[in-house]
Design an enzyme around this catalytic site. Structure first.
Site, mmCIF file in Angstrom:
data_model
loop_
_atom_site.group_PDB
_atom_site.id
_atom_site.type_symbol
_atom_site.label_atom_id
_atom_site.label_comp_id
_atom_site.label_asym_id
_atom_site.label_seq_id
_atom_site.Cartn_x
_atom_site.Cartn_y
_atom_site.Cartn_z
ATOM 1 N N GLU A 92 -1.661 47.630 54.181
ATOM 2 C CA GLU A 92 -2.712 46.970 53.299
ATOM 3 C C GLU A 92 -3.866 46.702 53.963
ATOM 4 O O GLU A 92 -4.909 46.871 53.868
ATOM 5 C CB GLU A 92 -2.238 45.886 52.498
ATOM 6 C CG GLU A 92 -2.935 45.354 51.509
ATOM 7 C CD GLU A 92 -3.627 46.177 50.455
ATOM 8 O OE1 GLU A 92 -4.832 46.736 50.711
ATOM 9 O OE2 GLU A 92 -2.972 46.801 49.601
ATOM 10 N N ASP A 106 -7.576 48.338 54.100
ATOM 11 C CA ASP A 106 -8.832 47.619 53.639
ATOM 12 C C ASP A 106 -9.949 47.552 54.692
ATOM 13 O O ASP A 106 -10.891 47.966 54.619
ATOM 14 C CB ASP A 106 -8.312 45.905 53.438
ATOM 15 C CG ASP A 106 -7.348 45.959 52.255
ATOM 16 O OD1 ASP A 106 -7.245 46.966 51.287
ATOM 17 O OD2 ASP A 106 -6.689 44.944 51.870
ATOM 18 N N SER A 112 -5.411 49.135 45.637
ATOM 19 C CA SER A 112 -5.954 48.466 46.715
ATOM 20 C C SER A 112 -6.932 49.154 47.750
ATOM 21 O O SER A 112 -7.496 48.601 48.447
ATOM 22 C CB SER A 112 -4.834 47.968 47.742
ATOM 23 O OG SER A 112 -4.176 48.976 48.200
#
Length: 518
Positions: free
Chosen positions: A249, A253, A448
């Site tokens: 994650e 990002d 995400s």
């Protein structure tokens, strides 16, 4: 005897599937966040109604002006400190602008101070955590002043919304993965590198290695952006070395934002995965006078029903602050379709807050430099699907009034609560993002990836304009022509339809038209 009152919304039930495995050590020291009411609440509410209505005369407040008018009152803070002293608790930190007093003390002191019993629980997926049941109580003189008490329990509150492409699904010839730059080009993002902007990214665990970032940006031929790691409440950049864990994650990002706006500073706020940690990290980003992010990207969340109403209200008030300060918050809408991985239909929070831009998912096929087909992301139960639906917590915002939701059976009904998501972008791991995580080149999808994609678009727009776009939902809903309308597919209970729908919101961006609309 001091009279006490239950704190509204603090009711906790035992988590399903969890068992008490032991008592907490009464001498163990913990920190607890006390969130206080806002000064001049009525004045703030009237400011918020103007912002929600998209009133063009409202300019974002500076962090200094905001602190002066809407922080916690000195008298309220003094009362909390007196309460702390009476219970032998220490004041670790006070932040009037964030309306927070952080208290330190032992489990025994906190149990007495707030009338709770803390125990260790074991849960089959969440692991072991400190929990409580029932309500928190506060003395009469703090009733109405204290809005939330967070951190007594530390159960994991959210999960990251990313999916790594399964090895058993090799990309077929017509399905490819994309670099963030290819997607920015397919979505016609305006030119620019975001210089002068700061994008805040919230992470509840994991970490990144600088060597991954350096190799990745070099492979794309872009300058490495400046990445600042900001530790919040014992959180820090701690890569586990497992690309399937939270590192996936964090790295995803940063790589998406950094590839599209290499000129921007990226501030990564690391915290613990609990409601207290999550809310504090977002609050710290919004109030950060050093990095001053103009956009914040959140790729973590959990079903609305998993939150206590005090946590939801405390979080939502931080998101209102972001809107007043002109900070755009992008949040992933979830990767488990209309159920959000729970029983029945649920939307994911914080994506369901009316003060964020909720980012849903599509599956995208390109031919050359153009999009040839884009449908709702739904790769089945195993592969994931874009989260979306209707909030049971938040009413229909002004800018969604008059919209309806289409069910998979084709029936349409008027929205009965905040509709999620607002916008969408490529999220299927089968047509996902090529990234480098823990030294491994891999393809990742999930909503995400969509939150940082939108955050990067907004950072480019802010840099070009020389001022923050701020709370953009009212403007976007007035400009449906700025989107590629997705009309095919479903996310379980809801189907795509012309215009806004509960799978892909208004659609995926035409970046230049979005820039014009803002």
């Amino acid at each position: 005897m001091v009279n006490r009152q239950p704190l509204p919304g603090s009711e906790r039930k035992a988590e399903q599937g969890s068992t008490v495995v032991g008592q907490c050590d009464p001498a163990e020291r913990i920190e607890v966040f006390v969130m206080l009411r806002r000064q001049h609440q009525a004045q703030f509410d009237s400011l918020m109604s103007k912002i929600e209505a998209g009133d063009p005369s409202v300019k974002p407040l500076s962090r200094e002006a905001f602190a002066k008018d809407y922080s916690a009152a000195p008298d309220d803070i003094a009362k909390v400190k007196a309460f702390a002293t009476a219970h032998g608790l220490t004041v670790v930190r006070e932040d009037p602008a964030a309306r927070q007093v952080v208290l330190g003390g032992t489990i025994a002191q906190f149990q007495t101070a707030f009338g709770v019993k803390l125990e260790h629980y074991q849960h089959h997926t969440a692991g072991q955590f400190r929990g409580r049941t029932g309500t928190i109580s506060v003395p009469d003189d703090l009733h109405g002043i204290v809005q939330a008490v967070l951190g007594l329990d530390n159960r994991p509150q959210a999960r990251p919304h990313f999916r790594i492409r399964p090895p058993f699904q090799p990309a077929k010839a017509h399905q490819a993965s994309f670099t963030p730059l290819q997607l920015a080009s397919l979505y016609q993002f305006p030119q620019g590198d975001g210089s002068g902007e700061c994008v805040g990214i919230i992470e509840l665990g994991g970490g990144y290695s600088t060597s991954d970032l350096t190799s990745y940006f070099a492979s794309l031929g872009v300058t490495s952006p400046k990445v600042e790691s900001v530790g919040v409440d014992q959180g820090s950049n701690q890569p586990s070395g497992d690309p399937n864990g939270p590192d996936g994650e964090v790295t995803l990002d940063i790589e998406i934002v950094g590839a599209i706006v290499p000129g921007a500073t990226i501030a990564v706020y690391f915290t613990q995965n609990s409601d207290a940690g999550f809310i504090d990290a977002v609050s710290r980003a919004v109030h950060d006078t050093t990095n001053k992010p103009s956009v914040v990207s959140i790729s973590w969340g959990g079903p609305e029903a998993n939150w206590t109403s005090q946590s939801q209200q405390a979080f939502n008030s931080v998101l209102q602050t972001a809107a007043a300060l002109g900070v755009t918050v992008c949040a992933a809408s979830g990767d488990s379709g209309s159920s959000d991985g729970s029983s029945g239909d649920q939307v994911d929070f914080p994506a369901s807050s009316p003060y964020v831009l909720a980012c849903g998912g599509t599956s995208l096929t390109a031919s050359g430099t153009a999009i040839s087909r884009e449908v709702v992301w739904n790769d089945g139960a195993q592969g994931g699907a874009g989260g979306g639906g209707v909030s049971r917590t938040f009413p229909v915002p002004v800018w969604q009034q008059g919209l309806s939701v289409t069910s998979s059976s084709g029936a349409t009904t008027a929205l009965s609560g905040r509709g999620v998501p607002d916008v969408a972008g490529d999220a299927s791991p089968i047509t996902g993002y090529s990234v480098l995580i823990d030294g491994t080149q891999t393809v990742v999808g999930g909503t995400s990836a969509v939150a940082p994609l939108w955050a990067a678009l907004i950072a480019r727009i802010n840099a070009a304009k020389g001022q923050p776009a701020g709370f953009i939902n009212p403007k976007l809903y007035k400009a449906p022509g700025a989107f590629n309308d997705i009309t095919q597919g479903n996310n379980g209970s809801f189907a795509a339809s012309p215009g806004w729908d509960a799978c892909t919101g208004l659609g995926s961006p035409n970046g230049q038209k979005v820039a014009a609309a803002l």
